[in-house]
Structure formats: C-alpha cells, structure tokens
Design a protein around this motif. Structure first.
Motif, PDB file in Angstrom:
ATOM      1  N   LYS A   1      24.146 -43.241 -45.165  1.00  0.00           N
ATOM      2  CA  LYS A   1      25.001 -42.607 -46.185  1.00  0.00           C
ATOM      3  C   LYS A   1      25.469 -41.205 -45.755  1.00  0.00           C
ATOM      4  CE  LYS A   1      25.526 -45.560 -49.521  1.00  0.00           C
ATOM      5  NZ  LYS A   1      24.530 -45.920 -50.497  1.00  0.00           N
ATOM      6  N   ASN A   2      24.798 -40.635 -44.757  1.00  0.00           N
ATOM      7  CA  ASN A   2      25.170 -39.303 -44.288  1.00  0.00           C
ATOM      8  C   ASN A   2      26.254 -39.431 -43.230  1.00  0.00           C
ATOM      9  OD1 ASN A   2      25.329 -36.706 -43.275  1.00  0.00           O
ATOM     10  ND2 ASN A   2      23.346 -36.784 -42.226  1.00  0.00           N
ATOM     11  N   THR A   3      27.454 -38.898 -43.527  1.00  0.00           N
ATOM     12  CA  THR A   3      28.540 -38.941 -42.543  1.00  0.00           C
ATOM     13  C   THR A   3      28.664 -37.599 -41.816  1.00  0.00           C
ATOM     14  OG1 THR A   3      30.074 -38.329 -44.302  1.00  0.00           O
ATOM     15  CG2 THR A   3      29.862 -40.690 -43.813  1.00  0.00           C
ATOM     16  N   GLY A   4      27.752 -36.665 -42.117  1.00  0.00           N
ATOM     17  CA  GLY A   4      27.780 -35.357 -41.460  1.00  0.00           C
ATOM     18  C   GLY A   4      26.775 -35.301 -40.320  1.00  0.00           C
ATOM     19  N   PHE A   5      26.291 -34.104 -40.014  1.00  0.00           N
ATOM     20  CA  PHE A   5      25.349 -33.907 -38.900  1.00  0.00           C
ATOM     21  C   PHE A   5      24.048 -34.649 -39.217  1.00  0.00           C
ATOM     22  CE2 PHE A   5      22.642 -31.542 -35.969  1.00  0.00           C
ATOM     23  CZ  PHE A   5      23.502 -31.359 -34.896  1.00  0.00           C
ATOM     24  N   PRO A   6      23.488 -35.365 -38.228  1.00  0.00           N
ATOM     25  CA  PRO A   6      22.288 -36.167 -38.516  1.00  0.00           C
ATOM     26  C   PRO A   6      21.111 -35.347 -39.029  1.00  0.00           C
ATOM     27  CG  PRO A   6      23.252 -36.793 -36.419  1.00  0.00           C
ATOM     28  CD  PRO A   6      23.977 -35.541 -36.860  1.00  0.00           C
ATOM     29  N   VAL A   7      20.344 -35.982 -39.890  1.00  0.00           N
ATOM     30  CA  VAL A   7      19.140 -35.384 -40.477  1.00  0.00           C
ATOM     31  C   VAL A   7      17.932 -36.112 -39.906  1.00  0.00           C
ATOM     32  CG1 VAL A   7      17.810 -35.223 -42.630  1.00  0.00           C
ATOM     33  CG2 VAL A   7      20.255 -34.671 -42.620  1.00  0.00           C
ATOM     34  N   ARG A   8      16.972 -35.375 -39.349  1.00  0.00           N
ATOM     35  CA  ARG A   8      15.738 -36.012 -38.858  1.00  0.00           C
ATOM     36  C   ARG A   8      14.817 -36.367 -40.032  1.00  0.00           C
ATOM     37  NH1 ARG A   8      11.040 -36.912 -38.132  1.00  0.00           N
ATOM     38  NH2 ARG A   8      11.859 -38.863 -38.880  1.00  0.00           N
ATOM     39  N   ALA A   9      14.668 -35.408 -40.942  1.00  0.00           N
ATOM     40  CA  ALA A   9      13.813 -35.668 -42.114  1.00  0.00           C
ATOM     41  C   ALA A   9      14.208 -34.687 -43.213  1.00  0.00           C
ATOM     42  CB  ALA A   9      12.343 -35.494 -41.739  1.00  0.00           C
ATOM     43  N   PRO A  10      14.024 -35.097 -44.470  1.00  0.00           N
ATOM     44  CA  PRO A  10      14.293 -34.148 -45.557  1.00  0.00           C
ATOM     45  C   PRO A  10      13.251 -33.023 -45.545  1.00  0.00           C
ATOM     46  CG  PRO A  10      13.305 -36.179 -46.398  1.00  0.00           C
ATOM     47  CD  PRO A  10      13.500 -36.364 -44.926  1.00  0.00           C
ATOM     48  N   PRO A  11      13.489 -31.865 -46.143  1.00  0.00           N
ATOM     49  CA  PRO A  11      14.661 -31.556 -46.968  1.00  0.00           C
ATOM     50  C   PRO A  11      15.928 -31.295 -46.146  1.00  0.00           C
ATOM     51  CG  PRO A  11      13.217 -29.646 -46.820  1.00  0.00           C
ATOM     52  CD  PRO A  11      12.501 -30.762 -46.145  1.00  0.00           C
ATOM     53  N   ALA A  12      17.067 -31.594 -46.794  1.00  0.00           N
ATOM     54  CA  ALA A  12      18.372 -31.332 -46.192  1.00  0.00           C
ATOM     55  C   ALA A  12      19.302 -30.840 -47.296  1.00  0.00           C
ATOM     56  CB  ALA A  12      18.927 -32.608 -45.563  1.00  0.00           C
ATOM     57  N   ILE A  13      20.358 -30.180 -46.860  1.00  0.00           N
ATOM     58  CA  ILE A  13      21.388 -29.780 -47.834  1.00  0.00           C
ATOM     59  C   ILE A  13      22.722 -30.336 -47.373  1.00  0.00           C
ATOM     60  CG2 ILE A  13      20.250 -27.677 -48.676  1.00  0.00           C
ATOM     61  CD1 ILE A  13      22.247 -26.118 -46.788  1.00  0.00           C
ATOM     62  N   ARG A  14      23.621 -30.519 -48.344  1.00  0.00           N
ATOM     63  CA  ARG A  14      25.006 -30.893 -48.035  1.00  0.00           C
ATOM     64  C   ARG A  14      25.921 -30.051 -48.910  1.00  0.00           C
ATOM     65  NH1 ARG A  14      27.059 -37.008 -48.788  1.00  0.00           N
ATOM     66  NH2 ARG A  14      26.461 -36.579 -50.948  1.00  0.00           N
TER      67      ARG A  14
END
Ligand SMILES: N[C@@H](CCC(=O)N[C@@H](CS)C(=O)NCC(=O)O)C(=O)O
Length: 236
Positions: free
Chosen positions: A57-70
């Motif tokens: 679902k993330n079309t931006g910069f890859p996330v290794r693990a949460p937490p993340a922001i968009r």
C-alpha cells in the motif's frame, strides 16, 4: 502547514495500535508541537499499518518497520530519524548545528536504552511474546535493571547537569525532541523496571520527567483518549 513538496496533505502516523510502543515518541512530538496528525493504526486497525508497511500500500519510500509517517507522497521511518526530522519541521530542534547534533546523540542513546531494555524481556526468542519466556528473562531483567539502566539514567542526569541554560531542558534553553524522547524513555523505565528505576538517585532526570509530563499540551494528551496504554508484555 505546507509539507514536503509544498503539499497540504495531512500528517499520518503508521504504528501499532493498542499500546504506546515506539509510536509514542512520535505522538509526543506532534502533541507538543500542536500539529494535527492521524493515528492510522488506532483509527483503522492493525491491518492498515501492516498493509502500508509490508503489503504494497506504500507507494513512497520503502519502510522497514513501523513507526512511519506519510505526508502526501513523502514517507519516512525509523524512530530517532523521524524525531529529528519532525523536530526540525516543528521548531523542536536547536538552530545551531552542534546543539542539534547533541539532540541527535541523545535520540541515539534513547534508541539503545529502549532496545536493550526490551531485549531483556525476550532472551529466548526476541520476536515472541514475553509471556512464553518469563522465567528465562528474569536474570536479564535484573542485569539490565542493575547494570544498564543506571548508566542510561546517569547519562541523562549528566546532560541536564552540564546545561548552563535555565529552563531545565537537556540541550539549550527550550524544549526539543530530546526532552520528549528522554521523558518517554524514563517513563517506560519507571513502568517496566519500577524497583530499579526507583533505586536511581537522579533527581534532575526525575524532575525533568515530571516537568515534561506537566507541559500543558503533553498533560492534555496524556489525559486524552488519543493516548494509548502501556505495553503489558515488555518494555517499549
Ligand atoms: N529501530 C527501529 C525499530 C522498528 C521496529 O522494531 N518496529 C517494530 C514495532 S515498534 C516492528 O514492527 N518490527 C517488525 C519488524 O521489524 O519486522 C525504530 O526505531 O523505528
């Protein structure tokens, strides 16, 4: 507030619902800054976070693990990096390069303190619940409480002691993300390593923890329904 690329998109926080977790460090930044954010896990559930981080679902910069922001098409993760980034955006980082570097040093120390504190609860299988390794964890919890936590708390005490500015902050004369990170780390230690925390004679660090908790926006947040409960499984 205009965001990355001039976007007016809302700030979204992707982190596990149901516990404070590492997401709490970011909630505190948004709350202290008075910036609105949507807590996606809390509002849409666990699956929305997993779908974003790991299921396409993330079309931006890859996330290794949460937490993340968009924000719009800008995506960022990794707790201390997020704190430094949001701190710069929201006026919670010092202007001077050296002071900002000291804030980042403190964010790194807090990351280590929490990771080690958590590890002690999961000595057999780091990825499994603490509940299946309670007995095995006992010597490690004792070791962290007696040998490691004192070093981290003494470091926070020393940082507060050397700051010649009035105000009781860790770096400089006003609140920074370092203050929020150390507050949450101390509160987590009090919660999960209670007797060991109580044994530490670090009056400045304990007073700092109380002062951050009493800041108007933080106090309002801590009493709000936005605030998640502590993890009853292990330190975070
Ligand atoms: N060092 C990273 C650690 C991130 C992390 O371990 N996140 C946890 C939740 S708080 C997770 O979901 N881990 C799953 C995984 O690593 O696959 C940070 O500080 O953001």
């Amino acid at each position: 507030m205009a965001g990355p690329g001039g976007s007016e998109a809302p700030w979204e926080l992707f982190t596990w619902p149901g516990v404070k977790g590492r997401g709490e460090y970011l909630r505190l930044v948004f709350e202290e800054a008075g910036v609105a954010y949507s807590d996606v896990g809390k509002q849409e559930g666990f699956a929305a976070v997993a779908d974003f981080c790991w299921k396409g679902k993330n079309t931006g910069f890859p996330v290794r693990a949460p937490p993340a922001i968009r924000k719009g098409d800008f995506v960022l993760s990794y707790t201390p990096v997020l704190m430094a980034y949001l701190g710069r955006k929201f006026g919670l980082m010092p202007q001077g390069e050296e002071e900002a570097a000291h804030v980042e040093q403190i964010l790194g120390v807090v990351t280590d303190a929490v990771a080690e504190g958590r590890l002690a609860f999961h000595p057999k299988d780091f990825y499994a619940s603490h509940k299946i390794q309670v007995d095995e964890s006992k010597p490690y919890v004792k070791q962290y409480g007696e040998q490691r936590l004192p070093k981290y708390m003494a470091f926070f005490e020393a940082v507060l002691q050397q700051n010649t500015h009035k105000g009781g902050f860790l770096v400089g004369a006003s609140v920074t993300v370092a203050d929020l990170a150390v507050y949450q780390c101390m509160a987590a230690a009090e919660q999960h390593y209670g007797p060991y925390y109580a044994a530490q004679e670090t009056p400045l660090a304990k007073a700092h923890q109380a002062a951050i908790a009493a800041r108007p926006r933080i106090a309002a947040y801590l009493h709000s329904e936005r605030c998640q409960p502590w993890d009853s499984d292990s330190m975070m």
